[in-house]
Design an enzyme around this catalytic site. Structure first.
Site, PDB file in Angstrom:
ATOM      1  CB  THR A 285      31.898  35.061  41.002  1.00  0.00           C
ATOM      2  OG1 THR A 285      32.849  35.940  40.413  1.00  0.00           O
ATOM      3  CG2 THR A 285      31.074  35.603  41.837  1.00  0.00           C
ATOM      4  CD  GLU A 286      38.714  37.629  40.853  1.00  0.00           C
ATOM      5  OE1 GLU A 286      39.416  36.530  40.734  1.00  0.00           O
ATOM      6  OE2 GLU A 286      38.909  38.232  39.953  1.00  0.00           O
ATOM      7  CG  ASN A 287      32.906  39.394  41.599  1.00  0.00           C
ATOM      8  OD1 ASN A 287      33.035  38.344  41.224  1.00  0.00           O
ATOM      9  ND2 ASN A 287      31.974  40.180  41.086  1.00  0.00           N
TER      10      ASN A 287
ATOM     11  CB  SER B  42      35.745  36.512  48.082  1.00  0.00           C
ATOM     12  OG  SER B  42      35.682  35.676  47.067  1.00  0.00           O
TER      13      SER B  42
END
Lengths: 222, 229
Positions: A57-59, A99
């Site tokens: 997940t990008e976060n 990320s």
């Protein structure tokens, strides 16, 4: 990869769950995958643990588990859609620059994103409708488009006015050029390879009917 | 030398009119709400804010925008279901918006803290967000030149600091914190706990103290995502 084009003429158009299941079944085992916000999030419901798929997940997380419920909800642990999620054994956290270095650096095997339009060349438009009063918001879509080794998109094939969202040239603002490798829709799945668009399978309509409604040359696998 | 502030208000008191303030957080995770609230009470205006989003609901960053203290925001994803304060300001022309792809935003901030004058990325090449930017071909592909972002101040939420300002974070609340702390002239960090120097395992420290100027401990219930849920 080679396929044999199949027409499921008696099938109903796929609903969102059926599309998500189809995408999940196509994701290679043990791959690193990013699911975009919205419709692609559903794909995770159909990824069984035996497949060994690791969600990014990008976060700032690898090893994302299912949505959190009840006591497991922790507002410090959310996905890209800002929904509380859980961590699986082997989870790793990292900051935002790391990320996106994972994305841009080509380390993700697959990302799945929604789309407004996809062109025959694999150009993707999914971040803005370009309307005068729309507020532009791109998030991580452009980074995913250039970074993931394979970009799968999910959309209904036809807009409300009946026009095809698989187009010769995108008219909406672009997210990325030549990045899409597969298009999953309610009535057909398309593979973009060898500078061409192939129909892998259809649901509820024939390849000939698709050809009459989609302004792009559609090839079939023999 | 680390300054340990006695309150969030004291921690932000040096922020001046017209400053660029990097504010951590992804949605509300990692958003330093107590520091932002203190900045709103402090009242320095005409700020440029860098954050991934443009506020949620009517608290924290959204309230800062609502108070009219922000003239410009740089973010990747301003449009959310609960970003109504920003939406109104934007539509009435009261705030300037620069939309940056999220990974480019993160890397520009990282570059800002790392002394990198610019970098080329494939992200946004051929899209409207590359218009007006220098680009260059590498190995037959177009890359766009992006410039660093630095802040006069950073407001960051971490989980624990030691007495020197070495930081650890919690889960996905880490997000922009480490890179923003490094990219500001003065970084101000709220934590839920300050422990004795030496109490943190050096192997797990995420942000070394060299990037941290001020730390303030705020109510743990308010910063700990689990307790708030």
């Amino acid at each position: 990869m080679s396929f044999h084009t199949v027409e499921h003429l008696d099938a109903a158009p796929l609903n969102r769950d059926a599309m998500a299941k189809l995408v999940a079944e196509d994701i290679p085992a043990n791959s690193f995958v990013n699911l975009g916000i919205g419709q692609p999030t559903k794909v995770s419901d159909y990824l069984t643990p035996e497949r060994g798929v690791i969600l990014h997940t990008e976060n700032g997380m690898l090893g994302m588990g299912p949505q959190a419920v009840g006591d497991a909800i922790d507002l410090d642990l959310i996905n890209a859609g800002k929904i509380p999620v859980t961590e699986l054994p082997g989870t790793a956290y990292f900051h935002h620059a790391d990320s996106f270095a994972m994305m841009r650096g080509g380390h993700l095997d697959v990302c799945v994103m929604g789309a407004f339009q996809v062109s025959a060349q694999g150009d993707l438009a999914n971040w803005s409708t370009g309307g005068d009063d729309s507020i532009p918001a791109v998030g991580g879509a452009m980074d995913l488009a250039v970074g993931a080794k394979d970009v799968y998109t999910m959309m209904t094939l036809f807009a409300k006015d009946g026009s095809s969202k698989l187009v010769t040239e995108c008219t909406y603002p672009l997210t990325g050029l030549g990045c899409v490798s597969r298009i999953y829709t309610d009535v057909a799945t398309f593979i973009l390879e060898n500078d061409a668009v192939y129909v892998r399978e259809t649901f509820s309509m024939s390849v000939d009917e698709l050809r009459s409604r989609v302004p792009v040359e559609l090839l079939t696998y023999s | 030398m680390l300054k340990i502030a006695q309150s969030a208000d004291a921690a932000v008191s040096a922020i001046t009119e017209g400053s660029t303030v990097l504010i951590g957080g992804f949605g509300t995770a990692g958003q330093p709400i107590e520091l932002i609230d203190a900045l709103r009470r402090h009242g320095a205006g005409n700020l440029t804010v860098v954050n991934n989003n443009a506020g949620n609901g009517d608290v924290g960053l959204a309230a800062l925008l609502g108070a009219g203290l922000v003239s410009r925001i740089i973010c990747s994803f301003p449009r959310q279901v609960d970003s109504y304060i920003f939406d109104d300001l934007y539509r009435s022309g009261k705030i300037e918006l620069e939309v940056v792809p999220q990974g480019t935003l993160a890397e520009r901030i990282r570059a800002g803290g790392a002394g990198i004058a610019g970098f080329y990325t494939r992200t946004s090449a051929g899209t409207p967000l590359a218009i007006g930017k220098e680009s260059r071909m590498f190995d037959g592909k177009e890359y766009v030149l992006e410039l660093p972002i630095r802040g006069d101040f950073a407001l960051v939420k971490a989980h624990i600091s030691d007495g020197m300002g070495n930081l650890v974070y919690r889960k996905t609340a880490r997000n922009f914190g480490p890179i923003m702390a490094a990219a500001a002239n003065a970084s101000i960090v709220q934590v839920s706990e300050i422990v004795d120097t030496g109490a943190l395992d050096p192997e797990i420290i995420v942000t070394p103290c060299i990037y941290v100027d001020t730390v303030v401990q705020v109510d743990a219930d308010a910063t700990h995502g689990k307790a708030k849920a």
